[in-house]
Design a protein around this motif. Sequence first.
Motif, PDB file in Angstrom:
ATOM      1  N   ASN A   1       0.715  11.380  71.006  1.00 10.19           N
ATOM      2  CA  ASN A   1      -0.414  11.031  71.846  1.00 10.19           C
ATOM      3  C   ASN A   1      -1.328  10.107  71.033  1.00 10.19           C
ATOM      4  OD1 ASN A   1      -0.934  12.640  74.671  1.00 10.19           O
ATOM      5  ND2 ASN A   1       0.497  13.746  73.357  1.00 10.19           N
ATOM      6  N   LYS A   2      -2.619  10.126  71.305  1.00  9.12           N
ATOM      7  CA  LYS A   2      -3.566   9.277  70.583  1.00  9.12           C
ATOM      8  C   LYS A   2      -4.689  10.112  69.964  1.00  9.12           C
ATOM      9  CE  LYS A   2      -2.645   5.218  73.468  1.00  9.12           C
ATOM     10  NZ  LYS A   2      -3.230   4.164  74.325  1.00  9.12           N
ATOM     11  N   VAL A   3      -4.350  11.329  69.596  1.00  9.12           N
ATOM     12  CA  VAL A   3      -5.339  12.254  69.046  1.00  9.12           C
ATOM     13  C   VAL A   3      -5.778  11.794  67.654  1.00  9.12           C
ATOM     14  CG1 VAL A   3      -5.787  14.628  68.338  1.00  9.12           C
ATOM     15  CG2 VAL A   3      -4.390  14.171  70.363  1.00  9.12           C
ATOM     16  N   LYS A   4      -7.079  11.599  67.483  1.00  8.09           N
ATOM     17  CA  LYS A   4      -7.636  11.153  66.210  1.00  8.09           C
ATOM     18  C   LYS A   4      -8.492  12.217  65.534  1.00  8.09           C
ATOM     19  CE  LYS A   4      -7.837   6.216  67.331  1.00  8.09           C
ATOM     20  NZ  LYS A   4      -8.719   5.017  67.410  1.00  8.09           N
ATOM     21  N   LYS A   5      -8.809  13.277  66.288  1.00  8.50           N
ATOM     22  CA  LYS A   5      -9.748  14.255  65.753  1.00  8.50           C
ATOM     23  C   LYS A   5      -9.426  15.664  66.233  1.00  8.50           C
ATOM     24  CE  LYS A   5     -14.745  14.875  65.125  1.00  8.50           C
ATOM     25  NZ  LYS A   5     -16.092  14.342  65.444  1.00  8.50           N
ATOM     26  N   ILE A   6      -9.569  16.624  65.337  1.00  8.32           N
ATOM     27  CA  ILE A   6      -9.456  18.041  65.686  1.00  8.32           C
ATOM     28  C   ILE A   6     -10.802  18.679  65.372  1.00  8.32           C
ATOM     29  CG2 ILE A   6      -8.241  20.205  65.323  1.00  8.32           C
ATOM     30  CD1 ILE A   6      -5.865  18.658  64.338  1.00  8.32           C
ATOM     31  N   GLN A   7     -11.524  19.059  66.393  1.00  5.42           N
ATOM     32  CA  GLN A   7     -12.849  19.630  66.192  1.00  5.42           C
ATOM     33  C   GLN A   7     -12.757  21.106  65.798  1.00  5.42           C
ATOM     34  OE1 GLN A   7     -15.749  18.661  69.203  1.00  5.42           O
ATOM     35  NE2 GLN A   7     -14.697  16.767  69.747  1.00  5.42           N
ATOM     36  N   LYS A   8     -13.827  21.592  65.207  1.00  2.00           N
ATOM     37  CA  LYS A   8     -13.836  22.951  64.668  1.00  2.00           C
ATOM     38  C   LYS A   8     -13.584  24.009  65.726  1.00  2.00           C
ATOM     39  CE  LYS A   8     -16.655  26.134  61.947  1.00  2.00           C
ATOM     40  NZ  LYS A   8     -17.941  26.360  61.223  1.00  2.00           N
ATOM     41  N   GLU A   9     -14.086  23.809  66.925  1.00  2.00           N
ATOM     42  CA  GLU A   9     -13.971  24.821  67.969  1.00  2.00           C
ATOM     43  C   GLU A   9     -12.696  24.719  68.792  1.00  2.00           C
ATOM     44  OE1 GLU A   9     -16.329  27.198  68.287  1.00  2.00           O
ATOM     45  OE2 GLU A   9     -17.358  26.312  66.565  1.00  2.00           O
ATOM     46  N   THR A  10     -11.838  23.763  68.470  1.00  2.00           N
ATOM     47  CA  THR A  10     -10.670  23.495  69.307  1.00  2.00           C
ATOM     48  C   THR A  10      -9.788  24.721  69.507  1.00  2.00           C
ATOM     49  OG1 THR A  10     -10.622  21.176  68.630  1.00  2.00           O
ATOM     50  CG2 THR A  10      -8.601  22.084  69.571  1.00  2.00           C
ATOM     51  N   PHE A  11      -9.494  25.445  68.433  1.00  2.00           N
ATOM     52  CA  PHE A  11      -8.573  26.583  68.506  1.00  2.00           C
ATOM     53  C   PHE A  11      -9.292  27.929  68.399  1.00  2.00           C
ATOM     54  CE2 PHE A  11      -6.167  23.079  66.462  1.00  2.00           C
ATOM     55  CZ  PHE A  11      -5.300  22.816  67.510  1.00  2.00           C
ATOM     56  N   LYS A  12     -10.568  27.933  68.613  1.00  2.00           N
ATOM     57  CA  LYS A  12     -11.345  29.167  68.482  1.00  2.00           C
ATOM     58  C   LYS A  12     -10.849  30.253  69.437  1.00  2.00           C
ATOM     59  CE  LYS A  12     -16.070  30.959  68.511  1.00  2.00           C
ATOM     60  NZ  LYS A  12     -17.512  30.643  68.718  1.00  2.00           N
ATOM     61  N   GLY A  13     -10.583  31.425  68.894  1.00  2.00           N
ATOM     62  CA  GLY A  13     -10.144  32.551  69.709  1.00  2.00           C
ATOM     63  C   GLY A  13      -8.678  32.551  70.066  1.00  2.00           C
ATOM     64  N   MET A  14      -7.922  31.522  69.647  1.00  2.00           N
ATOM     65  CA  MET A  14      -6.492  31.451  69.981  1.00  2.00           C
ATOM     66  C   MET A  14      -5.693  32.197  68.923  1.00  2.00           C
ATOM     67  SD  MET A  14      -6.440  27.486  71.335  1.00  2.00           S
ATOM     68  CE  MET A  14      -4.697  27.536  71.749  1.00  2.00           C
ATOM     69  N   ASN A  15      -5.809  33.505  68.942  1.00  2.00           N
ATOM     70  CA  ASN A  15      -5.207  34.340  67.906  1.00  2.00           C
ATOM     71  C   ASN A  15      -3.700  34.489  68.036  1.00  2.00           C
ATOM     72  OD1 ASN A  15      -7.831  34.864  66.918  1.00  2.00           O
ATOM     73  ND2 ASN A  15      -8.106  36.509  68.412  1.00  2.00           N
ATOM     74  N   THR A  16      -3.144  34.093  69.168  1.00  2.00           N
ATOM     75  CA  THR A  16      -1.701  34.235  69.368  1.00  2.00           C
ATOM     76  C   THR A  16      -0.962  32.911  69.236  1.00  2.00           C
ATOM     77  OG1 THR A  16      -1.946  33.950  71.782  1.00  2.00           O
ATOM     78  CG2 THR A  16      -2.039  36.199  70.914  1.00  2.00           C
ATOM     79  N   LEU A  17      -1.667  31.843  68.821  1.00  2.00           N
ATOM     80  CA  LEU A  17      -1.023  30.539  68.675  1.00  2.00           C
ATOM     81  C   LEU A  17      -0.114  30.548  67.450  1.00  2.00           C
ATOM     82  CD1 LEU A  17      -0.837  27.629  69.761  1.00  2.00           C
ATOM     83  CD2 LEU A  17      -2.685  27.024  68.189  1.00  2.00           C
ATOM     84  N   HIS A  18       1.191  30.411  67.674  1.00  2.00           N
ATOM     85  CA  HIS A  18       2.162  30.492  66.584  1.00  2.00           C
ATOM     86  C   HIS A  18       2.841  29.152  66.289  1.00  2.00           C
ATOM     87  CE1 HIS A  18       1.344  34.640  66.654  1.00  2.00           C
ATOM     88  NE2 HIS A  18       2.228  35.029  67.534  1.00  2.00           N
ATOM     89  N   VAL A  19       2.900  28.270  67.274  1.00  2.00           N
ATOM     90  CA  VAL A  19       3.571  26.974  67.087  1.00  2.00           C
ATOM     91  C   VAL A  19       2.626  25.862  67.519  1.00  2.00           C
ATOM     92  CG1 VAL A  19       5.499  25.500  67.763  1.00  2.00           C
ATOM     93  CG2 VAL A  19       5.866  27.952  67.446  1.00  2.00           C
TER      94      VAL A  19
END
Length: 235
Positions: free
Chosen positions: A173-191
């Motif tokens: 894609n064209k993603v240039k930034k990952i912000q601090k809150e992006t994955f907040k609370g996603m405790n089951t994200l494995h991949v």
Amino acid sequence: MKGCVLLVLLALCSAKPLFHPSYVTLKNMMLKDMEDEGDSDLDADNSLFPTREPINPFFPFDLFPTCPFGCQCYSRVVHCSDLGLSSVPSNIPFDTQMVDLQNNKIKEIKENDFKGLTSLYALILNNNKLTKIHPKAFLTTKKLRRLYLSHNQLSEIPFNLPKSLAELRIHDNKVKKIQKETFKGMNTLHVLEMSANPLDNNGIEPGAFEGVTVFHIRIAEAKLTSIPKDNLSSL
């Protein structure tokens, strides 16, 4: 004329049942998740994976009161790939567990595109023209485990993703930034697969992966010049 009728009948009798590969893939993914979560009764959901023979290909909508025009619907799976769609179709049955919309021309996911799909487990949006996903698009999809957004034109990872996600693929894609809150609370994200994005060292905010237990993360083909240690220490 009789000869033509006979040929048609022979073709119908010899035709194989419709059994899309994505159906098998979804079944395997769900059974694997159930194993990981310690569910011993892997065949509990016989309504999704019936033990009877696959449904007749000439009556693919038997199990649904409605089906989006041009799509195929069966066993809670809705296939709308390769149709040249410019938007998410309406009339997706509420008990759908998998939606396949890959290889279309969808540019935007609107707020109500998946409204009411409370049982949605997997969503495939690969190879579209996505540039925008509404922050409330996944508000009701609280059981979504697998989201595929690869080969689109997204400039950022969508906000307010379901906390239930186990797998997120946003490759090319064209993603240039990952912000601090992006994955907040996603405790089951494995991949997390997000290779082939123009992401550099400054694009990953400190603490972006805090609290996330990713087992597999891939950020190849990016613009990183060093390993972002401050972010990966918690993985």
